[in-house]
Design a protein around this motif. Structure first.
Motif, PDB file in Angstrom:
ATOM      1  N   GLU A 229       0.841  -1.193   0.000  1.00  0.00           N
ATOM      2  CA  GLU A 229       0.000   0.000   0.000  1.00  0.00           C
ATOM      3  C   GLU A 229       0.879   1.245   0.000  1.00  0.00           C
ATOM      4  OE1 GLU A 229      -2.345   1.995  -0.878  1.00  0.00           O
ATOM      5  OE2 GLU A 229      -3.820   0.554  -0.095  1.00  0.00           O
ATOM      6  N   ARG A 230       0.334   2.354  -0.515  1.00  0.00           N
ATOM      7  CA  ARG A 230       1.066   3.620  -0.593  1.00  0.00           C
ATOM      8  C   ARG A 230       1.251   4.217   0.806  1.00  0.00           C
ATOM      9  NH1 ARG A 230      -3.613   5.007  -4.600  1.00  0.00           N
ATOM     10  NH2 ARG A 230      -4.472   3.658  -2.982  1.00  0.00           N
ATOM     11  N   PRO A 231       2.428   4.729   1.109  1.00  0.00           N
ATOM     12  CA  PRO A 231       2.682   5.300   2.435  1.00  0.00           C
ATOM     13  C   PRO A 231       1.688   6.381   2.837  1.00  0.00           C
ATOM     14  CG  PRO A 231       4.752   4.958   1.308  1.00  0.00           C
ATOM     15  CD  PRO A 231       3.673   4.654   0.301  1.00  0.00           C
ATOM     16  N   ARG A 272       6.759   0.231  11.416  1.00  0.00           N
ATOM     17  CA  ARG A 272       7.644  -0.748  10.779  1.00  0.00           C
ATOM     18  C   ARG A 272       7.425  -0.780   9.275  1.00  0.00           C
ATOM     19  NH1 ARG A 272       7.403  -7.170  12.187  1.00  0.00           N
ATOM     20  NH2 ARG A 272       5.397  -6.988  11.106  1.00  0.00           N
ATOM     21  N   TYR A 273       6.171  -0.783   8.872  1.00  0.00           N
ATOM     22  CA  TYR A 273       5.846  -0.829   7.450  1.00  0.00           C
ATOM     23  C   TYR A 273       6.441   0.368   6.713  1.00  0.00           C
ATOM     24  CZ  TYR A 273       3.026  -0.957   3.196  1.00  0.00           C
ATOM     25  OH  TYR A 273       2.617  -0.988   1.884  1.00  0.00           O
ATOM     26  N   LEU A 274       6.223   1.550   7.243  1.00  0.00           N
ATOM     27  CA  LEU A 274       6.715   2.747   6.572  1.00  0.00           C
ATOM     28  C   LEU A 274       8.238   2.789   6.547  1.00  0.00           C
ATOM     29  CD1 LEU A 274       4.152   5.275   8.089  1.00  0.00           C
ATOM     30  CD2 LEU A 274       4.269   4.505   5.698  1.00  0.00           C
ATOM     31  N   ARG A 275       8.872   2.283   7.569  1.00  0.00           N
ATOM     32  CA  ARG A 275      10.337   2.241   7.581  1.00  0.00           C
ATOM     33  C   ARG A 275      10.866   1.371   6.449  1.00  0.00           C
ATOM     34  NH1 ARG A 275      10.777   0.363  12.217  1.00  0.00           N
ATOM     35  NH2 ARG A 275      11.569  -1.753  11.901  1.00  0.00           N
ATOM     36  N   PHE A 276      10.207   0.264   6.205  1.00  0.00           N
ATOM     37  CA  PHE A 276      10.701  -0.654   5.178  1.00  0.00           C
ATOM     38  C   PHE A 276      10.370  -0.181   3.762  1.00  0.00           C
ATOM     39  CE2 PHE A 276      11.743  -3.511   8.497  1.00  0.00           C
ATOM     40  CZ  PHE A 276      12.558  -4.483   7.951  1.00  0.00           C
ATOM     41  N   VAL A 277       9.208   0.434   3.564  1.00  0.00           N
ATOM     42  CA  VAL A 277       8.872   0.816   2.188  1.00  0.00           C
ATOM     43  C   VAL A 277       9.496   2.146   1.793  1.00  0.00           C
ATOM     44  CG1 VAL A 277       6.706  -0.469   2.189  1.00  0.00           C
ATOM     45  CG2 VAL A 277       6.699   1.947   2.859  1.00  0.00           C
ATOM     46  N   GLU A 278       9.962   2.947   2.762  1.00  0.00           N
ATOM     47  CA  GLU A 278      10.483   4.263   2.438  1.00  0.00           C
ATOM     48  C   GLU A 278      11.996   4.384   2.547  1.00  0.00           C
ATOM     49  OE1 GLU A 278       6.940   7.373   3.480  1.00  0.00           O
ATOM     50  OE2 GLU A 278       8.205   6.727   5.141  1.00  0.00           O
TER      51      GLU A 278
END
Length: 282
Positions: A229-231, A272-278
């Motif tokens: 999903e988009r940040p 955690r999700y945002l750290r990995f996708v960004e």
């Protein structure tokens, strides 16, 4: 609903086409399933295939009703239909609410739900879990709440379907729909403030996906095709649920339940999700 009323699956509903891959029922025969053609789903490897409720029952499918939590009863089918999700009957003193739906219903399953107090309202998180929601709504004469942003995905329109707009919508005492918007633009979660344990509960379907390590959730645009999903969408979802406290999170499948510290689980999962996708450097 009166306890003496017998739930009857309509003759029309028994024969309408149900997509074998996603389990969604359509209002008339057609060549394809738009929900499965979308990149968030898939057409089965054997091509587009159809069934009906009558065929599923004749093939041996039956309802499955099991407790999933305090005053929360799982409702599904054996063997499973479509993507294999289960719905949840939230047993509230002000009237039961069916959260999400499945691609199966027969008279015996309907009678089991009726014996538990019936259904006053139905709310569905996103198109992959629409199942035979119109048939469920008609069987119990219950409104079906769908976010307006997902109106075009509704495969069997009906006057019972209520399209709602805005960020939140109360549907019963202590129950609030939240348009988190992940997975689908109308992606919805339900907050129950008055759960028996007193800590609040969030019903998230696949919008906040309870993962195998049930201390965490994740956020996917396409689950079967592994598209994150988009940040910006995840951040908006986090802001919308921040005012709501909850201990439990009920995901979309049997046993996928975060049993404690749910509000914190969503926050740390989003971090955690945002750290990995960004970041690119983990």
């Amino acid at each position: 609903m009166s306890s003496s009323k017998r739930v009857v699956v309509s003759a029309t509903g028994e024969q309408l086409p149900v997509c074998r891959t996603c389990g969604v029922q359509y209002a008339a025969p057609r060549a394809d399933c738009p929900i499965c053609l979308d990149e968030r789903q898939y057409v089965g490897w054997e091509g587009q295939r159809w069934t009906t409720l009558a065929e599923l029952r004749a093939a041996g499918h039956r309802g499955r009703v099991e407790e999933e939590g305090p005053a929360v009863v799982g409702v599904g089918a054996v063997p499973s239909v479509g993507v294999g999700q289960r719905a949840l009957l939230i047993r509230s003193p002000s009237g039961n609410v069916l959260w999400d739906c499945v691609g199966y219903l027969d008279d015996e399953l309907g009678a089991e739900i009726e014996a538990l107090g019936g259904i006053s309202a139905i709310a569905v998180s996103h198109p992959h879990f629409y199942g035979v929601m119109t048939e469920w709504g008609r069987a119990f004469d219950a409104p079906v709440y769908i976010n307006e942003a997902d109106r075009d995905w509704v495969a069997r329109p009906d006057p019972l379907i209520e399209y709602w707009t805005g960020d939140t919508r109360p549907i019963a005492p202590g129950m609030t729909l939240i348009n988190a918007g992940t997975h689908f633009a109308g992606g919805t979660v339900l907050h129950w403030a008055d759960d028996p344990e007193g800590g609040g509960a969030l019903f998230s379907g696949d919008i906040f996906m309870v993962v195998m390590d049930r201390r965490w959730v994740s956020f996917m645009y396409s689950i079967p095709n592994f598209i994150p999903e988009r940040p910006s969408t995840v951040r908006r979802a986090l802001e919308l649920v921040e005012p709501f406290e909850f201990e439990r999170i009920y995901g979309g499948f049997w046993g996928r339940v975060v049993r404690a510290d749910g509000s914190a689980a969503v926050r740390r999962s989003a971090d955690r999700y945002l750290r990995f996708v960004e970041d690119g450097d983990h």
